[in-house]
Structure formats: C-alpha cells, structure tokens
Design a protein around this motif. Structure first.
Motif, PDB file in Angstrom:
ATOM      1  N   SER A  74      -1.540  -2.118  14.550  1.00 15.30           N
ATOM      2  CA  SER A  74      -0.838  -1.473  13.616  1.00 15.30           C
ATOM      3  C   SER A  74       0.056  -2.449  12.463  1.00 15.30           C
ATOM      4  CB  SER A  74       0.432  -0.469  14.198  1.00 15.30           C
ATOM      5  OG  SER A  74       1.245  -1.312  15.302  1.00 15.30           O
ATOM      6  N   VAL A  75       0.368  -1.782  11.431  1.00 18.55           N
ATOM      7  CA  VAL A  75       1.009  -2.669  10.399  1.00 18.55           C
ATOM      8  C   VAL A  75       2.270  -3.366  10.958  1.00 18.55           C
ATOM      9  CG1 VAL A  75       2.329  -2.522   8.270  1.00 18.55           C
ATOM     10  CG2 VAL A  75       0.163  -0.884   8.613  1.00 18.55           C
ATOM     11  N   ARG A  82       7.156  -2.089   2.879  1.00 23.22           N
ATOM     12  CA  ARG A  82       7.311  -0.743   2.030  1.00 23.22           C
ATOM     13  C   ARG A  82       8.150  -1.252   1.293  1.00 23.22           C
ATOM     14  NH1 ARG A  82       8.273   2.638   5.887  1.00 23.22           N
ATOM     15  NH2 ARG A  82       6.167   2.668   6.479  1.00 23.22           N
ATOM     16  N   ALA A  83       9.364  -1.754   1.495  1.00 21.46           N
ATOM     17  CA  ALA A  83      10.539  -2.019   0.452  1.00 21.46           C
ATOM     18  C   ALA A  83       9.837  -3.013  -0.472  1.00 21.46           C
ATOM     19  CB  ALA A  83      11.682  -2.865   1.187  1.00 21.46           C
ATOM     20  N   ILE A  84       9.011  -4.099  -0.285  1.00 18.15           N
ATOM     21  CA  ILE A  84       8.380  -4.761  -1.113  1.00 18.15           C
ATOM     22  C   ILE A  84       7.492  -4.082  -2.232  1.00 18.15           C
ATOM     23  CG2 ILE A  84       6.672  -6.409  -1.182  1.00 18.15           C
ATOM     24  CD1 ILE A  84       7.622  -7.787   1.439  1.00 18.15           C
ATOM     25  N   ALA A  85       6.871  -3.107  -1.362  1.00 16.56           N
ATOM     26  CA  ALA A  85       5.717  -2.212  -2.321  1.00 16.56           C
ATOM     27  C   ALA A  85       6.475  -1.690  -3.463  1.00 16.56           C
ATOM     28  CB  ALA A  85       4.822  -1.200  -1.488  1.00 16.56           C
ATOM     29  N   GLU A 108       0.255  -1.384   0.873  1.00 18.14           N
ATOM     30  CA  GLU A 108       1.408  -0.644   0.776  1.00 18.14           C
ATOM     31  C   GLU A 108       1.871  -0.446  -0.931  1.00 18.14           C
ATOM     32  OE1 GLU A 108       3.405   0.979   2.821  1.00 18.14           O
ATOM     33  OE2 GLU A 108       2.062   0.388   4.509  1.00 18.14           O
ATOM     34  N   VAL A 109       1.395  -1.640  -1.424  1.00 15.95           N
ATOM     35  CA  VAL A 109       1.690  -1.337  -2.834  1.00 15.95           C
ATOM     36  C   VAL A 109       0.569  -0.669  -3.550  1.00 15.95           C
ATOM     37  CG1 VAL A 109       1.675  -2.733  -5.362  1.00 15.95           C
ATOM     38  CG2 VAL A 109       2.414  -3.872  -3.208  1.00 15.95           C
ATOM     39  N   LEU A 132      -6.686   2.765  -3.363  1.00 17.31           N
ATOM     40  CA  LEU A 132      -6.624   2.688  -4.838  1.00 17.31           C
ATOM     41  C   LEU A 132      -7.361   3.855  -5.362  1.00 17.31           C
ATOM     42  CD1 LEU A 132      -6.826  -1.430  -5.046  1.00 17.31           C
ATOM     43  CD2 LEU A 132      -5.048   0.103  -5.962  1.00 17.31           C
ATOM     44  N   ARG A 133      -8.452   4.380  -4.652  1.00 17.06           N
ATOM     45  CA  ARG A 133      -9.240   5.182  -5.500  1.00 17.06           C
ATOM     46  C   ARG A 133      -8.335   6.548  -5.558  1.00 17.06           C
ATOM     47  NH1 ARG A 133     -14.838   6.857  -2.488  1.00 17.06           N
ATOM     48  NH2 ARG A 133     -13.067   7.868  -0.913  1.00 17.06           N
ATOM     49  N   LYS A 134      -7.615   6.752  -4.727  1.00 14.69           N
ATOM     50  CA  LYS A 134      -6.455   8.016  -4.613  1.00 14.69           C
ATOM     51  C   LYS A 134      -5.934   8.191  -5.875  1.00 14.69           C
ATOM     52  CE  LYS A 134      -6.295   7.916   0.428  1.00 14.69           C
ATOM     53  NZ  LYS A 134      -5.294   7.766   1.494  1.00 14.69           N
ATOM     54  N   ALA A 135      -5.530   6.970  -6.259  1.00 12.33           N
ATOM     55  CA  ALA A 135      -4.585   7.277  -7.455  1.00 12.33           C
ATOM     56  C   ALA A 135      -5.005   6.668  -8.719  1.00 12.33           C
ATOM     57  CB  ALA A 135      -3.306   5.957  -7.322  1.00 12.33           C
ATOM     58  N   CYS A 136      -6.239   5.904  -8.779  1.00 11.84           N
ATOM     59  CA  CYS A 136      -6.733   5.357  -9.888  1.00 11.84           C
ATOM     60  C   CYS A 136      -8.314   5.600 -10.285  1.00 11.84           C
ATOM     61  CB  CYS A 136      -6.824   3.641  -9.809  1.00 11.84           C
ATOM     62  SG  CYS A 136      -5.133   2.935  -9.509  1.00 11.84           S
TER      63      CYS A 136
END
Length: 259
Positions: A74-75, A82-85, A108-109, A132-136
């Motif tokens: 797991s991550v 997540r805070a970094i992202a 996460e970014v 990335l495909r989900k957003a871009c």
C-alpha cells in the motif's frame, strides 16, 4: 547451499530486515563479496529486490513472499504524499505541458489535478497514465519496457523522446536526497530518464516526503542545483535547508500539520 537456494534466502533476509549490506550477506552465507554482488544483480533484474550502493532493499513497489511471488504494498505515508500533492498542483498553469515521473507521490499529484486547468500531460508510468486520463483525456506514455520493481517505463525510445521534448513543469521523484545535495535512485535506466527530465523541464518540481531525506541510493541522476522547487511534508532541519538554500531552490516544507 545451491546458488538458487542462497538467492531465495537473500530475498527473505532483505524483506524481513528492510535493508541488508553486502558485508552482512557474505558473513551470513560464507561466500565472497563478488558472489553476493552477482546474486544481488540477478535478483534486482528479476524485480525481487532493489540494490543500493553496498547492499539491497525490498522491491520499491512491492514485497515478495517466501516463494518469490510479488506482493503489492500500500501507499506509504499517504497523508504526507497527499499534502505534498495539494501544494504541488499550485505550480500548474492553464495550457502547461507537464511530465509526471513514476512514483506514489506523483500519482497523488495526478489525483489532485483541478478540472479547471487544461494540460498537455506525459508520463513514464502506466499507473499515472490511467489516473491522468481521468482529468486530462489524452496522455502521452513514454518508454519501451516496464520495470517490475517500480512500474516505470524505461528504454532508448523514451530517452530519445525526452531529448527532443521540453516541458513547462516536471514533477520529479527521487529515492534519496543526500546531505551533499545529490539525488539518486536504485536503477541506472530510471536514472537516465530522470536526468533527461531535469534537462527538459523549464520548472522542475521535486516532490518527496521526509523518508527520502539524508539517504543514499545506487545511481546519482541530478543535484539540487538542477531543481527549481522542492515540496515535502516534513520540516527540514538546518543542515538540509542550507543545502537547498545554497542552490537557490524554493522550498515548501512542513505541510503535514498534526493537530
């Protein structure tokens, strides 16, 4: 003990202790350092461990069980990543060409990308590509062969593409940040990709949580002088902050506030 049996035992030792040295293994198995180094090279090629200078670590994106079967992990430090992202996406502007390096933090970014920003995106990570495909929508996937330990695409066609391509923003990961400012990873093929990303990025944003600080890995690919922004979840100590300050790097740290 047969070589194959010795290598299975090496994998067990690496996974049970998280880090072993060549010296420890030569003592444990009564063989030469050259023999152990050949064993480690073979195991790393098979994706069962990760090498570092002088020893070995568990495979970066998964462990192996006693039979050598890969087990997904797991991550690590999800809150820190997540805070970094959440801060990293502030580096983006509408219309930017952006490269997402392979890794859990860049993943996460990708998940934090705002719908309001239109981007041209590329990556050498199939996992990142799907995210990335989900957003871009359209995603450029770069690389030839898929490494078992990190799920990074590497190879000559990917390197050729990166030599001819420039990006407004590169989100870069590293396995280790040393006190002398060098950045390193456990694999030479990935190091070449990362070095080209540094060269082709107008604004290079290093995203790395506190576990990467004051560490050393096998192959250096850049130094902090090649970085424009460093985003991390922890507060840097004085010595490490001075390394980035001397290089003129913008540091965003101490993002993970515990209430």
């Amino acid at each position: 003990m047969l070589p194959e049996e010795r290598r299975q035992e090496i994998v067990r030792k690496v996974n049970s202790s998280d880090r072993v040295t060549v010296e420890e293994l030569t003592e444990a198995f009564g063989v030469s350092g050259a023999t152990i180094r050949r064993d480690l090279a073979s195991l790393a090629e098979d994706g069962l461990i990760e090498r570092f200078h002088g020893g070995a670590l568990p495979a970066s994106n998964g462990r192996t069980d006693d039979t050598g079967t890969r087990v997904e992990r797991s991550v690590e430090n999800p809150n820190g990543k997540r805070a970094i992202a959440e801060r990293a996406v502030e580096e983006l502007g509408d219309g930017d060409a952006v490269f997402f390096d392979t890794g859990q933090t860049t993943m996460e970014v990708a998940r934090e990308l705002p719908e309001s920003v239109s981007l041209l995106v590329a990556t050498n990570s199939p996992e990142n590509a799907f995210e990335l495909r989900k957003a871009c929508g359209e995603v450029k996937v770069v690389g030839d062969s898929l490494r078992r330990t990190s799920d990074a695409l590497v190879g000559p066609s990917g390197e050729s593409y990166l030599r001819k391509t420039n990006f407004d923003v590169v989100f870069l990961e590293t396995d280790a940040i040393q006190q002398d400012g060098s950045l390193s990873v456990s694999n030479e093929d990935e190091a070449r990709i990362k070095s080209l990303l540094v060269d082709g990025g107008h604004r290079v944003v290093l995203v790395a949580d506190g576990s990467k600080l004051d560490q050393q890995s096998f192959r250096e690919f850049a130094t902090v002088d090649d970085i424009d922004v460093f985003i991390t979840d922890v507060a840097l100590d004085e010595d490490m902050r001075a390394v980035f300050d001397r290089a003129g790097v913008e540091v965003v740290d101490n993002l993970l506030v515990v209430s």
